[in-house]
Design an enzyme around this catalytic site. Structure first.
Site, PDB file in Angstrom:
ATOM      1  N   GLU A  81      -1.335  22.435 -16.595  1.00  0.00           N
ATOM      2  CA  GLU A  81      -0.324  22.843 -17.001  1.00  0.00           C
ATOM      3  C   GLU A  81       1.023  22.671 -16.165  1.00  0.00           C
ATOM      4  O   GLU A  81       1.603  24.027 -15.888  1.00  0.00           O
ATOM      5  CB  GLU A  81      -0.493  24.370 -17.708  1.00  0.00           C
ATOM      6  CG  GLU A  81      -1.634  24.280 -18.969  1.00  0.00           C
ATOM      7  CD  GLU A  81      -1.956  25.460 -19.483  1.00  0.00           C
ATOM      8  OE1 GLU A  81      -1.359  26.751 -19.250  1.00  0.00           O
ATOM      9  OE2 GLU A  81      -2.891  25.679 -20.382  1.00  0.00           O
TER      10      GLU A  81
ATOM     11  N   ASN B 136      -3.947  18.077 -16.805  1.00  0.00           N
ATOM     12  CA  ASN B 136      -4.259  18.521 -18.048  1.00  0.00           C
ATOM     13  C   ASN B 136      -3.069  19.474 -18.554  1.00  0.00           C
ATOM     14  O   ASN B 136      -2.592  20.352 -17.910  1.00  0.00           O
ATOM     15  CB  ASN B 136      -5.670  19.500 -17.985  1.00  0.00           C
ATOM     16  CG  ASN B 136      -6.380  20.127 -19.248  1.00  0.00           C
ATOM     17  OD1 ASN B 136      -6.513  19.045 -19.982  1.00  0.00           O
ATOM     18  ND2 ASN B 136      -6.569  21.257 -19.179  1.00  0.00           N
TER      19      ASN B 136
ATOM     20  N   HIS C 232      -4.634  22.387 -28.418  1.00  0.00           N
ATOM     21  CA  HIS C 232      -4.479  23.616 -29.181  1.00  0.00           C
ATOM     22  C   HIS C 232      -3.610  23.417 -30.227  1.00  0.00           C
ATOM     23  O   HIS C 232      -2.281  23.642 -30.159  1.00  0.00           O
ATOM     24  CB  HIS C 232      -4.037  24.666 -28.208  1.00  0.00           C
ATOM     25  CG  HIS C 232      -5.270  25.020 -27.350  1.00  0.00           C
ATOM     26  ND1 HIS C 232      -6.383  25.654 -27.378  1.00  0.00           N
ATOM     27  CD2 HIS C 232      -4.965  24.731 -25.711  1.00  0.00           C
ATOM     28  CE1 HIS C 232      -7.057  25.465 -26.332  1.00  0.00           C
ATOM     29  NE2 HIS C 232      -6.224  25.193 -25.246  1.00  0.00           N
TER      30      HIS C 232
ATOM     31  N   GLU D 262      -9.544  20.610 -24.924  1.00  0.00           N
ATOM     32  CA  GLU D 262      -9.629  22.199 -25.362  1.00  0.00           C
ATOM     33  C   GLU D 262      -9.262  22.268 -26.918  1.00  0.00           C
ATOM     34  O   GLU D 262      -8.547  23.065 -27.187  1.00  0.00           O
ATOM     35  CB  GLU D 262      -8.643  23.030 -24.618  1.00  0.00           C
ATOM     36  CG  GLU D 262      -8.929  22.819 -22.934  1.00  0.00           C
ATOM     37  CD  GLU D 262      -7.907  23.884 -22.093  1.00  0.00           C
ATOM     38  OE1 GLU D 262      -7.252  24.657 -22.846  1.00  0.00           O
ATOM     39  OE2 GLU D 262      -7.700  23.432 -21.104  1.00  0.00           O
TER      40      GLU D 262
ATOM     41  N   ASP E  24      -9.009  22.919 -30.507  1.00  0.00           N
ATOM     42  CA  ASP E  24      -8.898  23.945 -31.593  1.00  0.00           C
ATOM     43  C   ASP E  24      -7.818  24.002 -32.591  1.00  0.00           C
ATOM     44  O   ASP E  24      -6.654  23.327 -31.955  1.00  0.00           O
ATOM     45  CB  ASP E  24      -9.416  25.378 -31.016  1.00  0.00           C
ATOM     46  CG  ASP E  24      -8.372  26.048 -30.218  1.00  0.00           C
ATOM     47  OD1 ASP E  24      -6.993  25.480 -30.201  1.00  0.00           O
ATOM     48  OD2 ASP E  24      -8.720  26.894 -29.488  1.00  0.00           O
TER      49      ASP E  24
HETATM   50  O1  G3I Z   1     -12.106  39.683 -16.823  1.00  0.00           O
HETATM   51  C1  G3I Z   1     -11.391  40.683 -17.586  1.00  0.00           C
HETATM   52  C2  G3I Z   1     -12.767  41.595 -17.768  1.00  0.00           C
HETATM   53  O2  G3I Z   1     -12.974  42.291 -16.676  1.00  0.00           O
HETATM   54  C3  G3I Z   1     -11.949  42.533 -18.889  1.00  0.00           C
HETATM   55  O3  G3I Z   1     -12.630  43.673 -19.267  1.00  0.00           O
HETATM   56  C4  G3I Z   1     -11.199  42.004 -20.121  1.00  0.00           C
HETATM   57  C5  G3I Z   1     -10.813  42.897 -21.156  1.00  0.00           C
HETATM   58  O4  G3I Z   1      -9.656  42.162 -21.660  1.00  0.00           O
HETATM   59  O5  G3I Z   1     -10.517  40.867 -19.835  1.00  0.00           O
HETATM   60  C6  G3I Z   1     -11.188  39.930 -18.948  1.00  0.00           C
HETATM   61  O6  G3I Z   1     -10.161  38.862 -18.815  1.00  0.00           O
HETATM   62  C7  G3I Z   1     -10.027  37.863 -19.553  1.00  0.00           C
HETATM   63  C8  G3I Z   1     -10.377  36.570 -19.350  1.00  0.00           C
HETATM   64  O7  G3I Z   1     -10.164  35.727 -20.479  1.00  0.00           O
HETATM   65  C9  G3I Z   1     -11.701  36.597 -18.987  1.00  0.00           C
HETATM   66  O8  G3I Z   1     -12.521  36.762 -20.056  1.00  0.00           O
HETATM   67  C10 G3I Z   1      -8.549  37.971 -20.093  1.00  0.00           C
HETATM   68  O9  G3I Z   1      -8.222  39.546 -20.579  1.00  0.00           O
HETATM   69  C11 G3I Z   1      -8.129  36.984 -21.029  1.00  0.00           C
HETATM   70  O10 G3I Z   1      -6.790  36.882 -21.248  1.00  0.00           O
HETATM   71  C12 G3I Z   1      -8.652  35.747 -20.411  1.00  0.00           C
HETATM   72  O11 G3I Z   1      -8.460  34.658 -21.487  1.00  0.00           O
HETATM   73  C13 G3I Z   1      -8.486  33.299 -21.176  1.00  0.00           C
HETATM   74  C14 G3I Z   1      -7.225  32.639 -21.170  1.00  0.00           C
HETATM   75  O12 G3I Z   1      -7.201  31.136 -20.749  1.00  0.00           O
HETATM   76  C15 G3I Z   1      -6.261  33.183 -20.039  1.00  0.00           C
HETATM   77  O13 G3I Z   1      -5.126  32.630 -20.092  1.00  0.00           O
HETATM   78  C16 G3I Z   1      -9.509  32.743 -22.258  1.00  0.00           C
HETATM   79  O14 G3I Z   1     -10.721  33.290 -22.256  1.00  0.00           O
HETATM   80  C17 G3I Z   1      -9.485  31.113 -21.872  1.00  0.00           C
HETATM   81  O15 G3I Z   1     -10.267  30.617 -23.121  1.00  0.00           O
HETATM   82  C18 G3I Z   1      -8.150  30.625 -21.820  1.00  0.00           C
HETATM   83  O16 G3I Z   1      -8.282  29.303 -21.332  1.00  0.00           O
HETATM   84  C19 G3I Z   1      -7.016  28.608 -21.571  1.00  0.00           C
HETATM   85  C20 G3I Z   1      -7.213  27.203 -20.558  1.00  0.00           C
HETATM   86  O17 G3I Z   1      -7.946  27.795 -19.285  1.00  0.00           O
HETATM   87  C21 G3I Z   1      -6.017  26.395 -20.293  1.00  0.00           C
HETATM   88  N1  G3I Z   1      -5.343  26.058 -21.661  1.00  0.00           N
HETATM   89  C22 G3I Z   1      -5.225  27.055 -22.442  1.00  0.00           C
HETATM   90  C23 G3I Z   1      -6.428  27.841 -22.744  1.00  0.00           C
HETATM   91  C24 G3I Z   1      -6.255  29.014 -23.617  1.00  0.00           C
HETATM   92  O18 G3I Z   1      -5.335  30.104 -23.239  1.00  0.00           O
END
Ligand code: G3I
Length: 352
Positions: free
Chosen positions: A165, A206, A242, A271, A273
């Site tokens: 990004e 990406n 996405h 990715e 969806d």
């Molecule tokens: O690790 C913490 C945990 O300690 C806490 O309890 C929990 C409560 O919400 O949050 C956890 O962190 C989360 C993290 O994922 C790990 O699970 C974050 O809140 C959450 O925002 C984060 O979301 C990820 C997101 O990227 C962040 O931007 C998604 O799982 C992940 O699928 C998503 O993936 C991204 C790609 O890397 C790049 N392209 C877009 C895609 C979708 O956003």
């Protein structure tokens, strides 16, 4: 014995043996094992491509989920475990436990792994975002991070999303921590450093909203062309994919994939969806199914499109509802791990 008598005799033998099986309460054995590929991964392999799913460590406690993840897909991407906050939570202190768990699972299930991601403006550790760095310090931190992580997974990942990004919607550079301190050259540096650490992994840029032809994908086209002309080891372009039903299917996906292929780089759908405003209706799910089929078809049509990864496979673990309230149902399996029309549509397009 004449041929017709042999045929008659063998028919009698077959009838008798079927009758004796029935009499004994036994089902007649199938003539041969069913040669049809049974999974999306196997179907894609027939096209010399992979079909994979992202996953995340908290899901590893869900046995039914893991069973499908390990059996249906030929590739996996750690959704979070390889990001900077997870792999270098303190400066110079690396933690590969979560990512190793995903990579070990993949290996045990003969799956390829995409490495995601070495450089991204998001999900950075606090020590990095809250620190004050000179350009030289940040360059050294960046190089050390990229090379330590890439070396750890050397030989175990097929691709790295080296920079994720990097551009804005209008094609200008995103003003990330790295861009602001190091200028646009950080992208070429990151690719060169990753290549030194793992010369065999294919190195990708990406991004999202680059599925069709538009200002952002145009800017990547120019950037990748320039990087290649400068001898920088960029070897792939990742279309995140996405999509959202309410915004329409992007125009020119196949044409876009083809123009990057013609530049000499591989393309991966990284990715995918397809979300929708909830509730999901049969009509919306049917449209979603045609979109999945359309996207996969575009990849199949271009030799250098190497595979498709969906961003997890079940609505149970999709990132969408927490980021887009009121939207969801984005994946080919529902929350109860039941295949949706999208799953059948993908199978069909893959020849299943
Ligand atoms: O690790 C913490 C945990 O300690 C806490 O309890 C929990 C409560 O919400 O949050 C956890 O962190 C989360 C993290 O994922 C790990 O699970 C974050 O809140 C959450 O925002 C984060 O979301 C990820 C997101 O990227 C962040 O931007 C998604 O799982 C992940 O699928 C998503 O993936 C991204 C790609 O890397 C790049 N392209 C877009 C895609 C979708 O956003």
């Amino acid at each position: 014995m004449s041929t017709s008598r042999i045929r008659t005799a063998s028919r009698i033998v077959a009838a008798l043996s079927a009758a004796s099986c029935l009499a004994a309460g036994l089902a007649a054995a199938p003539a041969a094992a069913d040669p049809r590929p049974r999974t999306l991964g196997e179907l894609a392999k027939r096209h010399h491509k992979y079909f994979g799913s992202a996953t995340d460590n908290p899901e590893f406690t869900d046995a039914a989920y893991m069973e499908l993840l390990g059996s249906e897909f030929g590739q996996t991407t750690p959704g979070n475990a390889m990001k900077w906050y997870a792999t270098e939570p303190e400066r110079g202190v690396f933690d590969f436990a979560a990512a190793d768990e995903v990579v070990s699972f993949a290996k045990a299930h003969h799956q390829k792994v995409r490495g995601h991601t070495l450089v991204w403006h998001s999900q950075l550790p606090a020590w990095l975002t809250e620190g004050t760095w000179t350009a030289d310090e940040l360059r050294a931190i960046l190089k050390n991070h990229i090379q330590t992580v890439a070396r750890h997974y050397k030989g175990r990942v097929i691709h790295w999303d080296v920079v994720n990004e990097a551009l804005n919607e209008d094609g200008t550079y995103r003003e990330s921590l790295f861009y602001k301190a190091l200028g646009p050259g950080y992208i070429a540096d990151a690719l060169r450093w990753a290549h030194e650490a793992d010369p065999h992994a294919k190195l990708y840029l990406n991004d999202y909203n680059v599925d069709g032809i538009g200002p952002k994908s145009d800017a990547y086209y120019i950037l990748i062309k320039q990087l290649k002309a400068d001898g920088v080891p960029v070897e792939g372009f990742g279309l995140q994919g996405h999509l959202a039903l309410q915004y329409g299917f992007p125009a020119g996906v196949q044409e876009n994939i083809q123009r990057f292929a013609d530049l000499g780089v591989d393309v991966a759908i990284t990715e995918l969806d397809i979300r929708m405003p909830l509730p999901a209706t049969p009509e919306k799910l049917a449209t979603q199914a045609t979109w999945y089929a359309e996207y996969v078809k575009a990849c199949l049509a271009v030799e250098k499109c190497v595979g498709v990864t969906i961003w997890d496979y079940t609505d149970k673990y999709s990132w969408i509802p927490s980021v887009f309230p009121g939207e969801g149902a984005a994946l080919p399996y529902d929350e109860n791990l039941r295949p949706k029309p999208a799953y059948q549509a993908i199978r069909k397009v893959l020849g299943g």
